[in-house]
Structures are given as C-alpha cells and as structure tokens.
Write a protein that holds these residues in place. Structure first.
Motif, PDB file in Angstrom:
ATOM      1  N   ALA A 151      11.204  42.344 -31.048  1.00  0.00           N
ATOM      2  CA  ALA A 151      11.643  41.536 -32.176  1.00  0.00           C
ATOM      3  C   ALA A 151      12.579  42.362 -33.048  1.00  0.00           C
ATOM      4  O   ALA A 151      12.484  43.589 -33.051  1.00  0.00           O
ATOM      5  CB  ALA A 151      10.439  41.083 -32.994  1.00  0.00           C
TER       6      ALA A 151
ATOM      7  N   VAL B 215       4.487  47.596 -42.974  1.00  0.00           N
ATOM      8  CA  VAL B 215       5.067  46.816 -41.870  1.00  0.00           C
ATOM      9  C   VAL B 215       5.924  45.652 -42.364  1.00  0.00           C
ATOM     10  O   VAL B 215       6.664  45.060 -41.591  1.00  0.00           O
ATOM     11  CB  VAL B 215       3.977  46.273 -40.903  1.00  0.00           C
ATOM     12  CG1 VAL B 215       3.240  47.411 -40.229  1.00  0.00           C
ATOM     13  CG2 VAL B 215       3.014  45.351 -41.608  1.00  0.00           C
TER      14      VAL B 215
ATOM     15  N   LEU C 246      -2.610  41.955 -38.510  1.00  0.00           N
ATOM     16  CA  LEU C 246      -1.327  42.488 -38.968  1.00  0.00           C
ATOM     17  C   LEU C 246      -0.378  42.685 -37.785  1.00  0.00           C
ATOM     18  O   LEU C 246       0.823  42.429 -37.881  1.00  0.00           O
ATOM     19  CB  LEU C 246      -1.595  43.829 -39.668  1.00  0.00           C
ATOM     20  CG  LEU C 246      -0.797  44.166 -40.902  1.00  0.00           C
ATOM     21  CD1 LEU C 246      -0.828  43.038 -41.903  1.00  0.00           C
ATOM     22  CD2 LEU C 246      -1.341  45.439 -41.523  1.00  0.00           C
ATOM     23  N   ILE C 247      -0.929  43.151 -36.683  1.00  0.00           N
ATOM     24  CA  ILE C 247      -0.102  43.358 -35.491  1.00  0.00           C
ATOM     25  C   ILE C 247       0.515  42.030 -35.060  1.00  0.00           C
ATOM     26  O   ILE C 247       1.728  41.925 -34.863  1.00  0.00           O
ATOM     27  CB  ILE C 247      -0.941  43.950 -34.340  1.00  0.00           C
ATOM     28  CG1 ILE C 247      -1.369  45.379 -34.687  1.00  0.00           C
ATOM     29  CG2 ILE C 247      -0.150  43.929 -33.033  1.00  0.00           C
ATOM     30  CD1 ILE C 247      -2.331  46.001 -33.695  1.00  0.00           C
TER      31      ILE C 247
ATOM     32  N   TRP D 293       5.309  47.181 -35.252  1.00  0.00           N
ATOM     33  CA  TRP D 293       4.922  46.077 -34.358  1.00  0.00           C
ATOM     34  C   TRP D 293       6.054  45.105 -34.105  1.00  0.00           C
ATOM     35  O   TRP D 293       5.826  43.958 -33.770  1.00  0.00           O
ATOM     36  CB  TRP D 293       3.709  45.330 -34.936  1.00  0.00           C
ATOM     37  CG  TRP D 293       2.605  46.267 -35.264  1.00  0.00           C
ATOM     38  CD1 TRP D 293       2.052  46.474 -36.483  1.00  0.00           C
ATOM     39  CD2 TRP D 293       1.929  47.152 -34.369  1.00  0.00           C
ATOM     40  NE1 TRP D 293       1.096  47.443 -36.414  1.00  0.00           N
ATOM     41  CE2 TRP D 293       0.995  47.870 -35.129  1.00  0.00           C
ATOM     42  CE3 TRP D 293       2.035  47.419 -33.007  1.00  0.00           C
ATOM     43  CZ2 TRP D 293       0.171  48.829 -34.559  1.00  0.00           C
ATOM     44  CZ3 TRP D 293       1.211  48.379 -32.451  1.00  0.00           C
ATOM     45  CH2 TRP D 293       0.297  49.056 -33.218  1.00  0.00           C
ATOM     46  N   LYS D 294       7.308  45.600 -34.279  1.00  0.00           N
ATOM     47  CA  LYS D 294       8.416  44.700 -33.955  1.00  0.00           C
ATOM     48  C   LYS D 294       8.591  44.692 -32.436  1.00  0.00           C
ATOM     49  O   LYS D 294       9.595  45.165 -31.901  1.00  0.00           O
ATOM     50  CB  LYS D 294       9.691  45.182 -34.646  1.00  0.00           C
ATOM     51  CG  LYS D 294       9.604  45.096 -36.157  1.00  0.00           C
ATOM     52  CD  LYS D 294      10.888  45.569 -36.797  1.00  0.00           C
ATOM     53  CE  LYS D 294      10.721  45.684 -38.298  1.00  0.00           C
ATOM     54  NZ  LYS D 294      11.875  46.284 -38.950  1.00  0.00           N
ATOM     55  N   LEU D 295       7.577  44.173 -31.743  1.00  0.00           N
ATOM     56  CA  LEU D 295       7.584  44.194 -30.296  1.00  0.00           C
ATOM     57  C   LEU D 295       8.573  43.151 -29.785  1.00  0.00           C
ATOM     58  O   LEU D 295       8.366  41.962 -29.977  1.00  0.00           O
ATOM     59  CB  LEU D 295       6.178  43.911 -29.753  1.00  0.00           C
ATOM     60  CG  LEU D 295       5.077  44.791 -30.357  1.00  0.00           C
ATOM     61  CD1 LEU D 295       3.706  44.242 -30.026  1.00  0.00           C
ATOM     62  CD2 LEU D 295       5.207  46.216 -29.887  1.00  0.00           C
TER      63      LEU D 295
ATOM     64  N   THR E  62       3.000  40.599 -37.770  1.00  0.00           N
ATOM     65  CA  THR E  62       4.294  41.290 -37.780  1.00  0.00           C
ATOM     66  C   THR E  62       5.098  40.902 -36.547  1.00  0.00           C
ATOM     67  O   THR E  62       6.269  40.537 -36.644  1.00  0.00           O
ATOM     68  CB  THR E  62       4.082  42.811 -37.784  1.00  0.00           C
ATOM     69  OG1 THR E  62       3.064  43.126 -38.721  1.00  0.00           O
ATOM     70  CG2 THR E  62       5.344  43.519 -38.153  1.00  0.00           C
ATOM     71  N   ALA E  63       4.452  41.012 -35.383  1.00  0.00           N
ATOM     72  CA  ALA E  63       5.160  40.703 -34.141  1.00  0.00           C
ATOM     73  C   ALA E  63       5.709  39.284 -34.187  1.00  0.00           C
ATOM     74  O   ALA E  63       6.849  39.030 -33.799  1.00  0.00           O
ATOM     75  CB  ALA E  63       4.219  40.879 -32.954  1.00  0.00           C
TER      76      ALA E  63
END
Lengths: 398, 249
Positions: free
Chosen positions: B101, B71, A246-247, B97-99, A250-251
């Motif tokens: 982004a 998310v 998921l990480i 987790w919008k790293l 999403t990223a």
C-alpha cells in the motif's frame, strides 16, 4: 449512577481475579514460537549469512547502526563465532520450550531475547512477518500464556504444591548470574534501557513470587501478586488484540488511497513480481479473469478495513477471521511468504472463539493419545488434559 | 474486549454441547488459598492493586496511542509531538504495515553486477553483467520455503541503498555509507559464489546497476505501459579486503 459503579466494580473484579483468554494466550504463544522455531530451522544453513559476524551485514556495520539506534541484541556483546552459534542455538531451544510451555514465563523472556538479538542484529534481512514477531515476542512476556496447553499446566495438575520445585530456583539463579555478569560488564546498558529494564524486572518478579509462595505467612501477599499478574496479563492481551487491529487498519486504510486498489487490479501486481511469484502458472490462473482480480482486490481492502469494527459482533468477527486466515494461508504459498503468513495467522488466532479452541485442544489431545498408544506406551496421564486444565485455575507459578 | 466477553459467555451457554460441563462437585472443598481477586485482599493490598491497575491502564493507553500515531499519516499531533512519539516507539516498537500500500510495486527491479578481474598473469578483464535478482528468482521458483537470503537480502539492500542515496548516487549520512558497504559486500559475496574471478584471479572492482522493468498489465486490461527497462548505473567501486567475507573485522 449505581448501575455504573456496579458495572465498574464487576469489570475490576473480572480483570483482577483471573487472567482472561487463557486459550487465546496459549494459541498465540504456540503460534509465534512455532513460527520462529520453523524459521530458525529453515534458515539453519543460511544462519551465518543472515546473522553471523561475517555475513554481508557484518558485525562492524551492525555495530555502527546500533550505536545510533540503541536496539537490543545480545549478538553485539561479542563478535566471536562461538558466541553467535550459542545465541542461535539458545534461540532455537527457547522457542521449542516456549512452544511446549516449559517454565513458560522464563522461556518467553529467553524467546524475546532470541528474537530481538537476531532480528536487531540484521534488520535489513527481515520483512513484515519479522516485524509482527518482533512486537509480539515482547508483549508475550507480560502474559500468562502457559495456563493451558503447556507442560507447566500439566505439572501443576500432577503434583500440586507438595513436591518442592528444584529446577525453577536453579534456572532463576543461573539466569540471575548471567544477568549480573552482563550488566557488570557494561554490555547491557549500552543502548536503549527498555529491554534491559524488562529483563531485570521479570527476574526480580520471579524471585519475589517464589519467595512469597514459600515464605509468606498469610495468603495476602500471594493473592496480591496474583492480582497484579492478572492485571498485567489482561493489559498485555488487550495490547496484542489492539496491535492486530492496528495492523489490519493501517494495511487497509492506506490501500484505499492507492489507485491500483481503487481500479481493482492491485492483486495482479505482487503476483507478477519475480521475488513474489514462486508459482507463475498459479499466479496467471488466479489473475486470468478481471472480475476475479477485482473481487479479491476489493475483498482484501474491505476485510482489512472492516475487521476492527466487527469485534463488536461475534458472528461477523468469526466470518472475517476465517476469511483472513484463509487469505494468509493462500499468500503463504502463492506469494512465497510462509513465515509472514504463519506470523499473521498466529496474530489472528488471538480472536478465535474459546469453544473452537477447546475443541481444537480436544482433537490435539486425542491425536496425541492415539499416537502414544500406538507406540505401545501405557502411560497416558490425562488424555483430555488441555480441556480439564481450566478447572484448576490456580497452582500457576510464573 | 468484547470478543472475549461474548466468547466466555458462550462457553457457559447451552448451545455448546461439546464443552465439558464443569465437574458437579470438585472433590476437595476449596482451600482458603483459592480465593482470589481484589475482594480477598485487605485494604493496604487493595490500594496496591488499585495502583497497579492504574499504572497498567495508563501504560496500555499511552502505548496504544503512541503506536497509533506512529503508524498514522503525518498529522497535526505528530507534527507537534513527533519527538515524544519517536522516543517511545524506537527502537523496539517500530512498525510499518503499508503492506502493498498505497500501491503495490509494479516494476521488477533487478540488481546486476559486473567485475574487473585481475588475473594471475597481471591482465585485467571486465566480466559480463551477473543478474543477481534473476538468480534469486530462479531459486524462489517452485520453492515452498524461500529463504530470507533469497527473498529479502539483495532486494532490501537495494531499497536501503536507494533510500539513503541521492539521484547522483551520493550517500546521505552514516546510513548512506553503511548501505554502500553492505551492498558491496553482498555483490562481492555473490560474485565469489558465481566464481566470477576464475581459478586464480581476484575481483578488484565492481559496478552495480539496477534494471527496472514494468510489470506487463493484465491481458484483459487496455492499459499500455512501456516495456523498455530503465537503468541506474552506479560508479565503479574498488573492492577492499574489508568487503570480502571474513575480512570484515
């Protein structure tokens, strides 16, 4: 139809008779406890500013915010300086002991209490790395992460069931008294009930486990508890893997929507932010070529988006895994995010193949053997300890 | 998951010469307590195990579903069941987790502060601007292990402030008020470290501003961006005893 029901019953047999992925669970345990331990040691001089009652995010401010969100933190039980130092000390101790795998289940609970207490106390101090750790410390409680590479496993091998265990019951009673005291004082039940319920549930389960091991007349209750523990472990391990996916998903998917990730310059920018460029010269060198930046930018997105799907192919998965771990190792230095990177690598490690992990364990055991031999010690219980652990699948207590 | 299935298969495979062979004959015969799995259970216990399996399976599915919706971008389902998702996820499973982004930050946002200092002789002077972010940047430079106090504290406090304040710098809700006190405590602490008040003066009021400068586009790019910094200046704040470190309670 027959084939289908056969497959189902085989699957059920697998997930009930053993806790799968013992090496992966252990490497995740070691990875996250080491990350947190190193972080706590690094921040030792800054601990008061980060989490102490007199830090800029004062105890009063935290109390107002937590009254609203109900997050769990033992640091709100008292605003005393001594209490804070005690909690910080226990957080350090529990992560060290979880790393070693001493009373793994109990330590995983204390580890979780430490992580949540400090992080929830000052949520505005954290970053993505803290976020991963926050989730994983909860999931770890549900796993049998001490089956291999742990003092627990070594103890189980060394003496079997003969010698009665004294430390376990004492630890259980002490922690039970603490739990009763905190609950009685009304502190535990002020916020969200999830963590308090989990603490009580694990404590009761450990008690039941001990009683059944010692007192049950037949094998049935013990096997039953084993089965339930295995089911919970396998479920939690699945959640850990899904969380990692998921990480990355999403990223990756959010990046695809960004114009900078599309025009291939995205990677240039974080490297030129003052807060994330400890080595400006290195950042300049890395971004001196447009092609290079484009490749890293597109590569990052491609790997992140693709990763969850590659789990269906072992080889491709391993290649991407290596790529992602390398990228995180680079990020650790280039963006100055060592603990974020360590946490991400620890999460990635759940996908490492078993043969590789066993080899790693072998090297570690030999290195340790050489080290202890070098010091002139003659007590070398089992040089190849981690590898032989798998054969003794039982004797696992808590 | 599949990754495991194949891995454990490989463990037994012939292509794995380094993996130790299981001992040919484990010395003692398997004692009865080594039998495991549902097959070794009597019916009542099997029912119990099935129940446990069902509960775990449902919990795992619900948890993953809720986390996914948390998310995911706002969508038809989250609009209908937003409340249930929040109840499940908060407070302990919150995640973002919008790293970098959808777009990485392309501005250096520096937080600066100046102070009105009351001297021992009763005179009041206004200090110059202290660039606290630049101070952070200097300790991060060449640092293999930047501290959260250097990398996150001020940066995220400013994010928190802007997220909870209107463009007129008025706080929104409780969090707005909290973020204001937080930011003030940080800058007062930092001014104290920089000894802004001098030997026997005291900081009476502080003013915070942010200076946003675009990151210069890469040398190989034709892109043009303004290199003029944008300022956001907050009103002067009186410093109360509660804003000083140690005076929080």
């Amino acid at each position: 139809m027959n084939r289908f029901s056969l497959a189902v019953s085989q699957a059920i047999a697998r997930i009930t008779e053993s806790a799968l992925g013992p090496y992966q669970a252990a490497v995740v345990r070691i990875g996250f406890s080491a990350t947190w331990l190193l972080f706590l040691l690094r921040e030792l001089p800054h601990r008061n500013e980060l989490y102490g009652p007199d830090g800029p995010w004062s105890w009063d401010l935290a109390e107002q915010l937590i009254a609203g969100n109900g997050a769990f933190t033992a640091l709100m039980w008292s605003d005393g300086r001594f209490w804070f130092e005690l909690v910080y000390g226990l957080a350090v101790l529990s992560s060290a002991l979880l790393l070693l795998g001493w009373r793994t289940r109990t330590m995983s609970v204390l580890f979780m209490v430490g992580v949540l207490s400090l992080q929830n106390r000052s949520i505005f101090m954290g970053d993505g790395g803290d976020n991963v750790l926050h989730l994983m410390c909860i999931y770890l409680v549900f796993t049998r992460c001490g089956q291999v590479w742990s003092l627990d496993a070594r103890r189980a091998r060394a003496r079997g069931e003969q010698v009665p265990d004294r430390v376990g019951p004492v630890l259980w009673i002490v922690l039970g008294l603490v739990l009763i005291a905190v609950t009685g004082a009304g502190r535990l039940l002020e916020g969200d009930p999830f963590v308090p319920a989990l603490l009580w549930a694990v404590w009761l389960a450990l008690g039941v486990r001990w009683a059944v091991d010692r007192l049950a007349r037949t094998d049935q209750p013990r096997i039953f508890l084993d089965v339930v523990t295995n089911i919970v472990h396998n479920g939690a391990l699945l959640v850990i893997m899904a969380e990692a996916c998921l990480i990355y998903a999403t990223a990756g998917w959010y990046k695809i929507q960004g114009s900078r990730w599309q025009d291939g310059t995205a990677v240039y920018y974080p490297l030129h932010l003052d807060y994330f460029s400890p080595w400006p010269g290195l950042a300049d060198a890395l971004t001196s070529s447009a092609t290079m930046v484009l490749l890293i930018t597109y590569g990052t997105v491609a790997v992140q988006v693709a990763f969850p799907f590659t789990l269906f192919n072992r080889r491709v998965k391993n290649v991407l895994l290596a790529a992602m771990m390398t990228e995180h190792a680079v990020i650790a230095v280039v963006l100055g995010l060592p603990f974020f990177s360590l946490a991400m690598i620890a999460a990635d490690a759940v996908f490492l193949p078993t043969p590789f992990l066993r080899r790693l364990g072998g090297w570690a055991a030999r290195a340790r053997g050489r080290l202890t031999a070098g010091r002139g010690r003659t007590t070398l219980p089992q040089p190849r300890a981690p590898e032989s652990a798998e054969e003794t699948h039982v004797g696992f207590t808590a | 998951m599949d990754a495991y299935d194949t891995d454990s298969e490989a463990r037994r495979g012939a292509d794995e010469p380094r993996a130790p062979e299981p001992p040919a004959a484990p010395a003692p015969p398997l004692p009865p307590h080594l039998r495991t799995g549902v097959a070794a259970l009597s019916l009542p216990y099997q029912i119990g195990a099935a129940l446990a399996l069902a509960i775990v399976a449902v919990t795992v599915c619900v948890h993953l579903g809720m986390t996914f919706l948390h998310v995911a971008p706002a969508n038809a389902v989250t609009k209908q069941h937003g409340r249930a998702i929040e109840d499940w996820v908060y407070p302990e499973f919150e995640q973002n987790w919008k790293l970098f982004a959808p777009n990485p930050l392309q501005q250096n946002i520096a937080v600066q502060v100046r102070a009105q200092v009351l001297a021992a002789d009763g005179t009041v002077r206004t200090s110059g601007w202290y660039d606290l972010s630049a101070e952070d940047g200097r300790v991060i430079d060449g640092n293999l292990l930047p501290s959260h106090t250097q990398q996150n504290e001020l940066r995220r406090a400013w994010d928190f402030f802007t997220a909870t304040h209107g463009t007129d710098n008025r706080p929104v809700g409780l969090r707005g008020a909290l973020s204001e006190t937080y930011l003030r405590r940080i800058v007062v602490m930092r001014l104290d470290r920089d000894d802004a008040a001098g030997p026997d003066g005291s900081v009476e009021r502080v003013q915070v501003r942010s200076v946003s400068t675009n990151v210069r586009p890469p040398g190989w790019s034709q892109e043009q961006v303004s290199d003029k910094p944008a300022y956001r200046e907050l009103p002067w704040w009186a410093v109360t005893p509660a804003d000083r470190v140690g005076g929080a309670r």
